[in-house]
Design a protein around this motif. Structure first.
Motif, short mmCIF file in Angstrom:
data_model
loop_
_atom_site.label_atom_id
_atom_site.label_comp_id
_atom_site.label_asym_id
_atom_site.label_seq_id
_atom_site.Cartn_x
_atom_site.Cartn_y
_atom_site.Cartn_z
N LEU A 1 26.49 -9.76 46.09
CA LEU A 1 25.57 -8.70 45.72
C LEU A 1 26.34 -7.39 45.58
N TYR A 2 26.41 -6.88 44.35
CA TYR A 2 27.02 -5.58 44.08
C TYR A 2 25.88 -4.56 44.04
N ARG A 3 25.81 -3.73 45.06
CA ARG A 3 24.65 -2.85 45.23
C ARG A 3 24.65 -1.69 44.24
N ASN A 4 25.82 -1.25 43.82
CA ASN A 4 25.94 -0.14 42.87
C ASN A 4 27.33 -0.21 42.25
N GLY A 5 27.69 0.83 41.48
CA GLY A 5 28.99 0.83 40.82
C GLY A 5 30.17 0.92 41.75
N LYS A 6 29.97 1.36 42.98
CA LYS A 6 31.08 1.47 43.93
C LYS A 6 31.42 0.13 44.58
N ASP A 7 30.48 -0.81 44.55
CA ASP A 7 30.79 -2.15 45.05
C ASP A 7 31.69 -2.88 44.05
N ARG B 1 28.08 -5.92 34.53
CA ARG B 1 29.35 -5.42 35.08
C ARG B 1 30.50 -6.06 34.31
N ILE B 2 31.61 -5.33 34.22
CA ILE B 2 32.78 -5.82 33.50
C ILE B 2 33.60 -6.73 34.42
N GLU C 1 32.99 1.16 39.24
CA GLU C 1 32.59 1.97 38.09
C GLU C 1 31.98 3.26 38.63
N TYR C 2 32.55 4.38 38.21
CA TYR C 2 32.16 5.66 38.81
C TYR C 2 31.04 6.34 38.03
#
Length: 304
Positions: free
Chosen positions: A200-206, A233-234, A282-283
């Motif tokens: 689980l990638y919660r946001n771009g910082k994960d 996501r890339i 991703e920022y």
């Protein structure tokens, strides 16, 4: 008269003598001055030649690929050493099979199918998985230090799974939706799986850093089937460098794959041996993304 003429002649003779001597002196001075002038010109010319020679000698240090020709001019020669170029990064975003590399041990192959899950079905699947999977943040060990993964994970399978020097306990209690997705993936790909790592990638910082899924428990040629739900996501891949590059990834091949809502990506063949992959940070704002990676874990007695 004679004496007069004689004295006059003598006078004129004296004048001629003086004139002759004066002219001789002038010619002598002219020769001397000319010699100095010629010597000066020669000296200047010699200095110019010397300077040009020095410049050419210096030039050979700055321009090692130039060689003097017979007439003293420099002729450019192409460098004998091959100039390496950084390969252009490739993007894969269309459905199909892709042979991304081939080596002595076999082929590295990808299969991408966007829209593997219908968008409306993918929507409710995402909501159910997000709410009902027992997500946890795993701790790993790197260079003797413990750190927490920048994402949440969950493991399903009859056997434990060890990576980054820590183990995930076996968990045979599969969520019904996960069983349905496993069956569907096996039917389409023709492969069978007995384990699943959920991310689980919660946001771009994960994110997840560069790695290969090449743990001994995954066998010789691991097959990973990855399902994505939620935000795109890339997914980046890079080929491992040859031994002579000593771990330098500057000139390796690279691939970018946008993993969108409901898509399927299968990595097979020598992909885990020859390539690394990651999901970079991703920022900017990113919504949550769930990634299900089906795989096969082998007991120690079957790891050949």
């Amino acid at each position: 008269m004679i004496s007069s003429c004689s004295s006059e002649h003598m006078c004129y003779g004296s004048e001629e003598v003086r004139f002759t001597r004066v002219m001789a002196d002038k010619r002598q001075r002219a020769r001397v001055q000319g010699a100095w002038a010629n010597h000066s010109k020669t000296t200047v010319r010699s200095l110019q030649v010397h300077r040009n020679s020095s410049a050419n000698v210096a030039g050979t240090h700055w321009l090692p690929n130039e060689q003097p020709a017979a007439d003293g001019r420099f002729v450019f020669q192409n460098p004998t050493e091959v100039q390496r170029k950084i390969p252009e990064e490739k993007t894969i975003d269309k459905e199909g099979f892709y042979e991304i590399s081939s080596g002595p041990t076999g082929v590295s192959r990808l299969y991408l199918k966007p829209g593997f899950i219908d968008p409306k079905e993918a929507d409710w699947m995402f909501e159910q998985l997000y709410a009902e999977i027992p997500w946890k943040q795993k701790s790993n060990i790197r260079e003797g230090r413990s750190y927490q993964e920048p994402r949440l994970t969950a493991w399903y399978g009859d056997l434990p799974y060890t990576y980054s020097h820590t183990a995930m306990k076996s968990n045979p209690h599969w969520h019904p939706l996960l069983i349905m997705l496993k069956d569907h993936t096996e039917k389409v790909t023709g492969y069978t799986f007995n384990s699943l790592l959920c991310n689980l990638y919660r946001n771009g910082k994960d994110s997840i850093d560069w790695h290969s899924d090449d743990e001994p428990s995954l066998g010789q040629k691991p097959i990973i089937a990855s399902l994505s739900f939620g935000d795109t996501r890339i997914f980046e891949m890079r080929k491992k460098p040859p031994p002579e590059d000593k771990g330098d990834y500057t000139y390796v091949e690279r691939i970018r794959i946008p993993l969108s809502h409901g898509c399927l990506l299968v990595m097979e063949g020598e992909t885990q041996k020859e390539w690394q992959h990651r999901v970079p940070k991703e920022y900017h704002d990113r919504n949550p993304r769930i990634n299900l990676t089906f795989r096969t874990i082998y007991p120690e007695t079957q790891r050949n």
